[in-house]
Design a protein around this motif. Sequence first.
Motif, PDB file in Angstrom:
ATOM      1  N   LEU A 152       0.862  -1.168   0.133  1.00 48.81           N
ATOM      2  CA  LEU A 152       0.146  -0.013  -0.102  1.00 48.81           C
ATOM      3  C   LEU A 152       0.792   1.280  -0.132  1.00 48.81           C
ATOM      4  CD1 LEU A 152      -2.896  -1.151   2.518  1.00 48.81           C
ATOM      5  CD2 LEU A 152      -3.063  -0.542   0.041  1.00 48.81           C
ATOM      6  N   VAL A 153       2.114   1.289   0.554  1.00 45.74           N
ATOM      7  CA  VAL A 153       3.050   2.451   0.143  1.00 45.74           C
ATOM      8  C   VAL A 153       3.262   2.508  -1.133  1.00 45.74           C
ATOM      9  CG1 VAL A 153       5.196   3.059   0.862  1.00 45.74           C
ATOM     10  CG2 VAL A 153       3.944   2.118   2.785  1.00 45.74           C
ATOM     11  N   ILE A 154       3.594   1.513  -1.802  1.00 42.77           N
ATOM     12  CA  ILE A 154       3.828   1.400  -3.175  1.00 42.77           C
ATOM     13  C   ILE A 154       2.967   1.860  -4.042  1.00 42.77           C
ATOM     14  CG2 ILE A 154       4.867   0.227  -5.191  1.00 42.77           C
ATOM     15  CD1 ILE A 154       6.364  -1.738  -2.863  1.00 42.77           C
ATOM     16  N   ARG A 155       1.650   1.229  -3.828  1.00 42.54           N
ATOM     17  CA  ARG A 155       0.429   1.323  -4.434  1.00 42.54           C
ATOM     18  C   ARG A 155      -0.813   1.707  -3.646  1.00 42.54           C
ATOM     19  NH1 ARG A 155      -0.298  -1.563  -9.380  1.00 42.54           N
ATOM     20  NH2 ARG A 155      -2.223  -0.199  -9.455  1.00 42.54           N
ATOM     21  N   PRO A 156      -0.860   3.265  -3.164  1.00 44.97           N
ATOM     22  CA  PRO A 156      -1.800   3.572  -2.293  1.00 44.97           C
ATOM     23  C   PRO A 156      -3.324   3.651  -2.769  1.00 44.97           C
ATOM     24  CG  PRO A 156      -0.529   5.479  -2.632  1.00 44.97           C
ATOM     25  CD  PRO A 156       0.090   4.257  -3.526  1.00 44.97           C
ATOM     26  N   ARG A 157      -3.358   3.544  -4.100  1.00 49.31           N
ATOM     27  CA  ARG A 157      -4.670   3.891  -4.613  1.00 49.31           C
ATOM     28  C   ARG A 157      -5.455   2.573  -4.775  1.00 49.31           C
ATOM     29  NH1 ARG A 157      -5.307   7.562 -10.113  1.00 49.31           N
ATOM     30  NH2 ARG A 157      -6.117   9.331  -8.823  1.00 49.31           N
ATOM     31  N   SER A 158      -6.573   2.755  -4.145  1.00 46.47           N
ATOM     32  CA  SER A 158      -7.534   1.319  -4.124  1.00 46.47           C
ATOM     33  C   SER A 158      -8.717   2.011  -4.244  1.00 46.47           C
ATOM     34  CB  SER A 158      -7.140   0.691  -2.764  1.00 46.47           C
ATOM     35  OG  SER A 158      -7.506   1.722  -1.760  1.00 46.47           O
ATOM     36  N   ARG A 159      -9.846   0.916  -4.266  1.00 44.56           N
ATOM     37  CA  ARG A 159     -11.243   1.619  -4.922  1.00 44.56           C
ATOM     38  C   ARG A 159     -11.833   1.916  -3.462  1.00 44.56           C
ATOM     39  NH1 ARG A 159     -12.807  -0.474  -9.860  1.00 44.56           N
ATOM     40  NH2 ARG A 159     -11.239  -1.544 -10.889  1.00 44.56           N
ATOM     41  N   ILE A 160     -12.947   2.550  -3.476  1.00 46.02           N
ATOM     42  CA  ILE A 160     -13.744   3.010  -2.429  1.00 46.02           C
ATOM     43  C   ILE A 160     -12.890   3.714  -1.204  1.00 46.02           C
ATOM     44  CG2 ILE A 160     -15.855   2.236  -1.059  1.00 46.02           C
ATOM     45  CD1 ILE A 160     -15.923  -0.547  -2.187  1.00 46.02           C
ATOM     46  N   ALA A 161     -12.301   4.511  -1.760  1.00 39.89           N
ATOM     47  CA  ALA A 161     -11.210   5.409  -0.655  1.00 39.89           C
ATOM     48  C   ALA A 161     -11.544   6.767  -1.028  1.00 39.89           C
ATOM     49  CB  ALA A 161      -9.806   5.123  -1.076  1.00 39.89           C
ATOM     50  N   LEU A 162     -11.652   7.314   0.186  1.00 44.37           N
ATOM     51  CA  LEU A 162     -11.993   8.833   0.086  1.00 44.37           C
ATOM     52  C   LEU A 162     -10.666   9.661  -0.508  1.00 44.37           C
ATOM     53  CD1 LEU A 162     -13.468   9.767   3.712  1.00 44.37           C
ATOM     54  CD2 LEU A 162     -14.679   9.491   1.331  1.00 44.37           C
ATOM     55  N   ASP A 163      -9.438   8.950  -0.400  1.00 47.31           N
ATOM     56  CA  ASP A 163      -8.342   9.771  -1.120  1.00 47.31           C
ATOM     57  C   ASP A 163      -8.796   9.674  -2.723  1.00 47.31           C
ATOM     58  OD1 ASP A 163      -6.623  10.010   0.840  1.00 47.31           O
ATOM     59  OD2 ASP A 163      -5.329   8.789   0.543  1.00 47.31           O
ATOM     60  N   GLY A 164      -9.375   8.630  -3.237  1.00 46.46           N
ATOM     61  CA  GLY A 164      -9.802   8.597  -4.598  1.00 46.46           C
ATOM     62  C   GLY A 164     -10.775   9.532  -5.061  1.00 46.46           C
ATOM     63  N   LEU A 165     -11.785   9.719  -4.160  1.00 47.13           N
ATOM     64  CA  LEU A 165     -12.766  10.918  -4.059  1.00 47.13           C
ATOM     65  C   LEU A 165     -12.006  12.403  -4.293  1.00 47.13           C
ATOM     66  CD1 LEU A 165     -15.912  11.825  -4.543  1.00 47.13           C
ATOM     67  CD2 LEU A 165     -15.855  11.751  -1.944  1.00 47.13           C
ATOM     68  N   LEU A 166     -11.155  12.599  -3.384  1.00 49.18           N
ATOM     69  CA  LEU A 166     -10.454  14.090  -3.404  1.00 49.18           C
ATOM     70  C   LEU A 166      -9.484  13.980  -4.648  1.00 49.18           C
ATOM     71  CD1 LEU A 166      -9.444  13.971   0.531  1.00 49.18           C
ATOM     72  CD2 LEU A 166     -11.379  15.057  -0.641  1.00 49.18           C
ATOM     73  N   THR A 167      -8.969  13.048  -5.093  1.00 52.07           N
ATOM     74  CA  THR A 167      -8.058  13.116  -6.372  1.00 52.07           C
ATOM     75  C   THR A 167      -8.998  13.130  -7.494  1.00 52.07           C
ATOM     76  OG1 THR A 167      -6.543  11.450  -5.211  1.00 52.07           O
ATOM     77  CG2 THR A 167      -6.563  11.801  -7.795  1.00 52.07           C
ATOM     78  N   ALA A 168      -9.942  12.718  -7.464  1.00 49.51           N
ATOM     79  CA  ALA A 168     -11.189  12.716  -8.774  1.00 49.51           C
ATOM     80  C   ALA A 168     -11.625  14.204  -8.879  1.00 49.51           C
ATOM     81  CB  ALA A 168     -12.319  11.956  -8.559  1.00 49.51           C
ATOM     82  N   ARG A 169     -11.705  14.878  -7.691  1.00 45.63           N
ATOM     83  CA  ARG A 169     -12.238  16.349  -7.644  1.00 45.63           C
ATOM     84  C   ARG A 169     -11.262  17.247  -8.037  1.00 45.63           C
ATOM     85  NH1 ARG A 169     -16.117  16.630  -2.141  1.00 45.63           N
ATOM     86  NH2 ARG A 169     -17.939  15.581  -3.219  1.00 45.63           N
ATOM     87  N   LYS A 170      -9.882  16.864  -7.506  1.00 44.02           N
ATOM     88  CA  LYS A 170      -8.879  17.692  -8.244  1.00 44.02           C
ATOM     89  C   LYS A 170      -8.688  17.863  -9.556  1.00 44.02           C
ATOM     90  CE  LYS A 170      -5.974  17.576  -4.086  1.00 44.02           C
ATOM     91  NZ  LYS A 170      -4.877  17.035  -3.358  1.00 44.02           N
ATOM     92  N   GLU A 171      -8.950  16.548  -9.976  1.00 43.54           N
ATOM     93  CA  GLU A 171      -8.778  16.361 -11.623  1.00 43.54           C
ATOM     94  C   GLU A 171      -9.700  16.994 -12.401  1.00 43.54           C
ATOM     95  OE1 GLU A 171      -8.262  12.204 -12.357  1.00 43.54           O
ATOM     96  OE2 GLU A 171      -6.332  12.235 -11.288  1.00 43.54           O
ATOM     97  N   THR A 172     -11.016  17.132 -11.728  1.00 47.45           N
ATOM     98  CA  THR A 172     -11.984  17.638 -12.677  1.00 47.45           C
ATOM     99  C   THR A 172     -12.248  19.216 -12.416  1.00 47.45           C
ATOM    100  OG1 THR A 172     -13.606  17.241 -10.616  1.00 47.45           O
ATOM    101  CG2 THR A 172     -13.422  15.699 -12.560  1.00 47.45           C
ATOM    102  N   ALA A 173     -11.332  19.753 -11.243  1.00 44.30           N
ATOM    103  CA  ALA A 173     -11.377  21.292 -11.053  1.00 44.30           C
ATOM    104  C   ALA A 173     -10.553  21.762 -12.091  1.00 44.30           C
ATOM    105  CB  ALA A 173     -10.830  21.602  -9.699  1.00 44.30           C
TER     106      ALA A 173
END
Length: 173
Positions: A152-173
Amino acid sequence: MSNPTERPDRSLWSSGEPVVGWLLTVGRLVVGGVWIAAGVAKVTDLDASVRAVRAYRLLPEIAAQVIGAGLPLVEILLGVLLVVGVGIRASAVVSSVLMAAFVVGIASAWARGLRIDCGCFGSGGELAAGADPTYGWELARDGALLLVSLLLVIRPRSRIALDGLLTARKETA
């Protein structure tokens, strides 16, 4: 067959490859769940948590008291962060360090011939007469959790994670 020029889905529900994303999610939830279970089992009896840390005979008394009293709260917080998927990489780094410390502590107790309960899920301390330590199982369990934490240190991106939601919002902004 998908179009190779399409951008992969980087939303809350994806981490690139579908199977890898789900495996990382399961790993994150398992490690987080174990941290929560361990912390909750100890938080209501901090004296037992201190006894468990003291039983390893690795730390000065004051350090054993501070770590024994604080560890359950750290475990619960760490578990919650991993389960909800906030700060996954940072949480996985802390998880890896703690798991490595536990592996070293258990291996040290075994090598020195101590007969203790690891205290991982409450109780801890010296074993009762006739009880045998389960160091092999504890090392296998904590070693596997350490490997998942490192992944998870190497590949922290996973499904159903608030990090993913925050990243997705940054990319669409």
